[in-house]
Scaffold this motif. Structure first.
Motif, mmCIF file in Angstrom:
data_model
loop_
_atom_site.group_PDB
_atom_site.id
_atom_site.type_symbol
_atom_site.label_atom_id
_atom_site.label_comp_id
_atom_site.label_asym_id
_atom_site.label_seq_id
_atom_site.Cartn_x
_atom_site.Cartn_y
_atom_site.Cartn_z
ATOM 1 N N ARG A 1 0.830 -1.210 0.000
ATOM 2 C CA ARG A 1 0.000 0.000 0.000
ATOM 3 C C ARG A 1 0.865 1.261 0.000
ATOM 4 O O ARG A 1 0.508 2.268 -0.625
ATOM 5 C CB ARG A 1 -0.940 0.012 1.209
ATOM 6 C CG ARG A 1 -2.211 -0.754 1.005
ATOM 7 C CD ARG A 1 -3.171 -0.067 0.011
ATOM 8 N NE ARG A 1 -4.154 -1.017 -0.465
ATOM 9 C CZ ARG A 1 -4.524 -1.182 -1.729
ATOM 10 N NH1 ARG A 1 -3.991 -0.417 -2.680
ATOM 11 N NH2 ARG A 1 -5.407 -2.072 -2.072
ATOM 12 N N ALA A 2 2.016 1.181 0.695
ATOM 13 C CA ALA A 2 2.910 2.343 0.738
ATOM 14 C C ALA A 2 3.394 2.678 -0.675
ATOM 15 O O ALA A 2 3.605 3.838 -1.015
ATOM 16 C CB ALA A 2 4.102 2.070 1.655
ATOM 17 N N VAL A 3 3.560 1.647 -1.503
ATOM 18 C CA VAL A 3 4.024 1.856 -2.876
ATOM 19 C C VAL A 3 2.866 2.218 -3.801
ATOM 20 O O VAL A 3 2.932 3.197 -4.543
ATOM 21 C CB VAL A 3 4.733 0.579 -3.409
ATOM 22 C CG1 VAL A 3 4.936 0.660 -4.913
ATOM 23 C CG2 VAL A 3 6.057 0.369 -2.696
ATOM 24 N N ALA A 4 1.799 1.431 -3.748
ATOM 25 C CA ALA A 4 0.737 1.548 -4.746
ATOM 26 C C ALA A 4 -0.299 2.598 -4.392
ATOM 27 O O ALA A 4 -0.941 3.146 -5.289
ATOM 28 C CB ALA A 4 0.054 0.192 -4.931
ATOM 29 N N GLY A 5 -0.467 2.909 -3.093
ATOM 30 C CA GLY A 5 -1.559 3.798 -2.701
ATOM 31 C C GLY A 5 -2.865 3.199 -3.191
ATOM 32 O O GLY A 5 -3.110 2.013 -2.980
ATOM 33 N N ASP A 6 -3.675 3.996 -3.897
ATOM 34 C CA ASP A 6 -4.928 3.467 -4.443
ATOM 35 C C ASP A 6 -4.803 3.102 -5.912
ATOM 36 O O ASP A 6 -5.795 2.759 -6.558
ATOM 37 C CB ASP A 6 -6.052 4.505 -4.255
ATOM 38 C CG ASP A 6 -6.406 4.673 -2.787
ATOM 39 O OD1 ASP A 6 -6.340 3.653 -2.066
ATOM 40 O OD2 ASP A 6 -6.712 5.805 -2.376
ATOM 41 N N ARG A 7 -3.572 3.223 -6.443
ATOM 42 C CA ARG A 7 -3.390 2.908 -7.870
ATOM 43 C C ARG A 7 -3.420 1.400 -8.096
ATOM 44 O O ARG A 7 -3.123 0.615 -7.215
ATOM 45 C CB ARG A 7 -2.036 3.453 -8.345
ATOM 46 C CG ARG A 7 -1.979 4.963 -8.392
ATOM 47 C CD ARG A 7 -0.574 5.424 -8.695
ATOM 48 N NE ARG A 7 0.357 4.967 -7.649
ATOM 49 C CZ ARG A 7 1.671 4.942 -7.795
ATOM 50 N NH1 ARG A 7 2.209 5.311 -8.938
ATOM 51 N NH2 ARG A 7 2.457 4.552 -6.801
ATOM 52 N N LYS A 8 -3.795 1.024 -9.314
ATOM 53 C CA LYS A 8 -3.718 -0.386 -9.715
ATOM 54 C C LYS A 8 -2.404 -0.561 -10.478
ATOM 55 O O LYS A 8 -2.233 -0.047 -11.567
ATOM 56 C CB LYS A 8 -4.896 -0.722 -10.632
ATOM 57 C CG LYS A 8 -6.244 -0.798 -9.943
ATOM 58 C CD LYS A 8 -7.029 -1.992 -10.450
ATOM 59 C CE LYS A 8 -8.403 -2.148 -9.823
ATOM 60 N NZ LYS A 8 -8.574 -1.608 -8.480
ATOM 61 N N ILE A 9 -1.459 -1.287 -9.881
ATOM 62 C CA ILE A 9 -0.169 -1.508 -10.516
ATOM 63 C C ILE A 9 0.026 -3.004 -10.706
ATOM 64 O O ILE A 9 -0.297 -3.797 -9.802
ATOM 65 C CB ILE A 9 0.985 -0.934 -9.655
ATOM 66 C CG1 ILE A 9 0.773 0.559 -9.396
ATOM 67 C CG2 ILE A 9 2.334 -1.161 -10.327
ATOM 68 C CD1 ILE A 9 1.878 1.198 -8.558
ATOM 69 N N ARG A 10 0.533 -3.387 -11.868
ATOM 70 C CA ARG A 10 0.860 -4.792 -12.142
ATOM 71 C C ARG A 10 1.763 -5.307 -11.031
ATOM 72 O O ARG A 10 2.835 -4.727 -10.803
ATOM 73 C CB ARG A 10 1.604 -4.836 -13.479
ATOM 74 C CG ARG A 10 1.699 -6.195 -14.077
ATOM 75 C CD ARG A 10 0.711 -6.251 -15.220
ATOM 76 N NE ARG A 10 0.628 -7.594 -15.729
ATOM 77 C CZ ARG A 10 0.713 -7.898 -17.031
ATOM 78 N NH1 ARG A 10 0.912 -6.941 -17.912
ATOM 79 N NH2 ARG A 10 0.577 -9.134 -17.425
ATOM 80 N N THR A 11 1.339 -6.344 -10.316
ATOM 81 C CA THR A 11 2.097 -6.848 -9.177
ATOM 82 C C THR A 11 2.452 -8.316 -9.392
ATOM 83 O O THR A 11 1.575 -9.175 -9.457
ATOM 84 C CB THR A 11 1.299 -6.657 -7.865
ATOM 85 O OG1 THR A 11 1.032 -5.256 -7.708
ATOM 86 C CG2 THR A 11 2.079 -7.150 -6.674
ATOM 87 N N VAL A 12 3.741 -8.576 -9.529
ATOM 88 C CA VAL A 12 4.231 -9.909 -9.867
ATOM 89 C C VAL A 12 4.792 -10.582 -8.623
ATOM 90 O O VAL A 12 5.667 -10.033 -7.961
ATOM 91 C CB VAL A 12 5.332 -9.812 -10.944
ATOM 92 C CG1 VAL A 12 5.989 -11.160 -11.172
ATOM 93 C CG2 VAL A 12 4.767 -9.252 -12.243
ATOM 94 N N TYR A 13 4.268 -11.764 -8.296
ATOM 95 C CA TYR A 13 4.866 -12.565 -7.228
ATOM 96 C C TYR A 13 5.767 -13.606 -7.870
ATOM 97 O O TYR A 13 5.315 -14.396 -8.700
ATOM 98 C CB TYR A 13 3.767 -13.220 -6.385
ATOM 99 C CG TYR A 13 4.291 -14.112 -5.277
ATOM 100 C CD1 TYR A 13 5.379 -13.732 -4.499
ATOM 101 C CD2 TYR A 13 3.677 -15.338 -5.005
ATOM 102 C CE1 TYR A 13 5.862 -14.558 -3.486
ATOM 103 C CE2 TYR A 13 4.141 -16.164 -3.995
ATOM 104 C CZ TYR A 13 5.252 -15.762 -3.237
ATOM 105 O OH TYR A 13 5.711 -16.584 -2.242
ATOM 106 N N LEU A 14 7.059 -13.579 -7.488
ATOM 107 C CA LEU A 14 8.006 -14.559 -8.012
ATOM 108 C C LEU A 14 7.843 -15.841 -7.223
ATOM 109 O O LEU A 14 8.064 -15.848 -6.003
ATOM 110 C CB LEU A 14 9.446 -14.040 -7.873
ATOM 111 C CG LEU A 14 9.910 -12.932 -8.830
ATOM 112 C CD1 LEU A 14 9.514 -13.256 -10.263
ATOM 113 C CD2 LEU A 14 9.409 -11.572 -8.432
#
Ligand code: 4FN
Length: 458
Positions: A72-85
């Motif tokens: 949340r600290a990074v994305a806030g309310d934005r939708k960002i592509r989030t990759v789990y390795l």
């Protein structure tokens, strides 16, 4: 492009990448790398981020709360592509790297211990990605693999020379063996053809080596290569009409997305163009169905294909005549000061021809595909190679028209295409009389049907 990495070992990411070309690109602000320490977000004392799994079993799990708060600290309310390795993910490959390179921002999440609490993964992860089948102690090295492969595709990261090299990259083939000084090392000589100075023979040998290596080491890639070569052979029987398709395949960037009988659809990913050869509306309808969603433009040459696309809400961009240059001899270039342009010329180009097509011109410029004509260091015209392979984008400053600058520019680009073993072709709208006359003057001949370019309505 900005990479955010959520990790327990941010220094591993930053220090691991900093000496490389990727680190240089970060320094130059071409890309950004933001490594976030998940431990900074724990609410527990002593920086604890792990706990035992419910149901028992060996080892510890990363807890949901610190991971979620870091996210949340990074994305806030934005939708960002989030990759789990994760070893459970889809196998990372060049296609996925290209897809990620289209994002403005992405988040990479690295696991440790036995993994991460499932609930936070469900909440934030958009893609599960694996770099291969082996046991690792953490996801950081996997994240670095993904960042390296994606970042080098971002324009400017490798610089002009290197990105231009991709043009001649034989897709689907492994690399040929390479040698440097000395000529003899440990009694082993460099293959003599490489010392011959015969450029054609060198190219031939390298292609043979690539093909042979691919055939023995990667039968999977070799099958694709063979299928492509067979199709090029068939298309060459109808060269006048099929040059764009053939060029797109021969350049190694076109992917065959479907075939029916003698008909075929090829997708050129770099430009987002689908080229379809169809002999009936029925085949055309089928081939349209197998073209990828992300195809933005279509190149077709039959009225029924044009109508099918118009029915589907596509917008007609251009109706063109096709011109071919089938001779092998280079054209004379009268204007002496013509050079390849680089990203720094963008402002000159915009000053010359206005803001139309700015994004596209910038992309071609960064790909090293535009050439400029100069008079006393002033840019007076430019031309280049379209993403899909055609010669074009010809523009000459109004006060320099009628001086042969346009002819020189087009000849120059055609010569570069010939050097790379391409068959130069161009598409010209019938209303552009000066351009039509120029094609004839340079010895290109009009060949094939009328070609239609259509674009997806946004
Ligand atoms: N690995 C396998 C099976 C079960 C577990 C692992 C394993 C790091 C947190 C995941 C590994 C490999 C490729 C991330 C491996 C990757 C990881 C990756 C990774 C600590 C849990 C773990 C059958 C594949 C050998 C440890 C197979 N790509 N677990 O390595 O994160 O991205």
């Amino acid at each position: 492009m900005k990479f955010h990495v959520l990790t327990l070992f941010p220094e591993m990411i930053v220090q691991g990448l900093s000496p490389s070309i990727i680190g240089k690109a970060v320094e130059k602000n071409i890309i950004a790398l933001d490594a976030v320490n998940i431990r900074d977000y724990t609410l527990e004392r002593h920086g604890k981020v792990d706990d035992a799994p419910y149901g028992g079993g060996a080892g510890m799990l990363m807890q949901a709360q610190p991971v979620y708060d870091a996210y949340r600290a990074v994305a806030g309310d934005r939708k960002i592509r989030t990759v789990y390795l994760t070893p459970q993910g889809r196998r990372f490959d060049q296609k996925m790297a290209r897809e990620f390179a289209g994002e403005k921002e992405m988040i990479l999440l690295c696991g440790h211990y036995e993994g991460i609490d499932e609930r936070v993964l469900e909440e934030i992860v958009t893609d599960y990605v694996s770099v291969g089948d082996y046991v690792l102690t953490g996801g950081e090295l996997a994240a670095m693999v993904v960042i390296d492969a994606v970042a080098r595709l971002v324009p400017g990261v490798l610089g002009n020379g290197a990105s231009a090299q991709e043009e001649s990259f034989h897709n689907d083939l492994l690399e040929y063996p390479q040698y440097s000084r000395p000529e003899v090392w440990m009694g082993k000589s460099v293959p003599s053809v490489l010392l011959s100075g015969n450029h054609k023979e060198v190219e031939k040998w390298r292609l043979e080596q690539s093909v042979e290596r691919t055939r023995t080491l990667r039968p999977d890639l070799y099958r694709r290569y063979e299928q492509r070569q067979r199709l090029i052979g068939r298309l060459s029987k109808d060269k006048r009409n099929q040059i764009p398709l053939m060029e797109c395949l021969a350049g190694g960037q076109g992917r065959i997305v479907g075939t029916v009988g003698e008909d075929v659809a090829v997708y050129h990913r770099e430009s987002g163009v689908c080229m379809i050869k169809a002999s009936s509306a029925e085949n055309g309808r089928y081939l349209l169905g197998v073209c990828p969603q992300e195809a933005r433009r279509y190149l077709v040459s039959r009225d029924f294909m044009r109508n099918l696309l118009l029915e589907r809400g596509y917008r007609e961009l251009l109706v063109c005549r096709q011109f071919l240059y089938t001779r092998k001899v280079p054209l004379p270039v009268r204007h002496k000061d013509i050079r390849r342009l680089d990203a720094e010329s963008l402002s000159c180009i915009i000053a010359l021809c206005g803001m139309q097509n700015r994004a596209y011109l910038k992309e071609r410029l960064c790909a090293g595909a535009l050439y400029g004509a100069f008079v006393e260091d002033r840019l007076v015209g430019f031309a280049g190679v379209h993403a899909a392979g055609g010669v074009g984008m010809l523009y000459v400053a109004e006060d320099f028209r009628g001086n042969g600058v346009g002819a020189s520019l087009e000849s120059y680009v055609i010569n570069r295409m010939l050097e790379r073993g391409h068959i130069p072709y161009g598409h010209v709208e019938p209303c552009r009389e000066a351009a039509l006359r120029l094609q004839e003057k340079l010895g290109l001949y009009q060949a094939g049907d009328t070609f239609y370019w259509l674009e997806k309505q946004e």
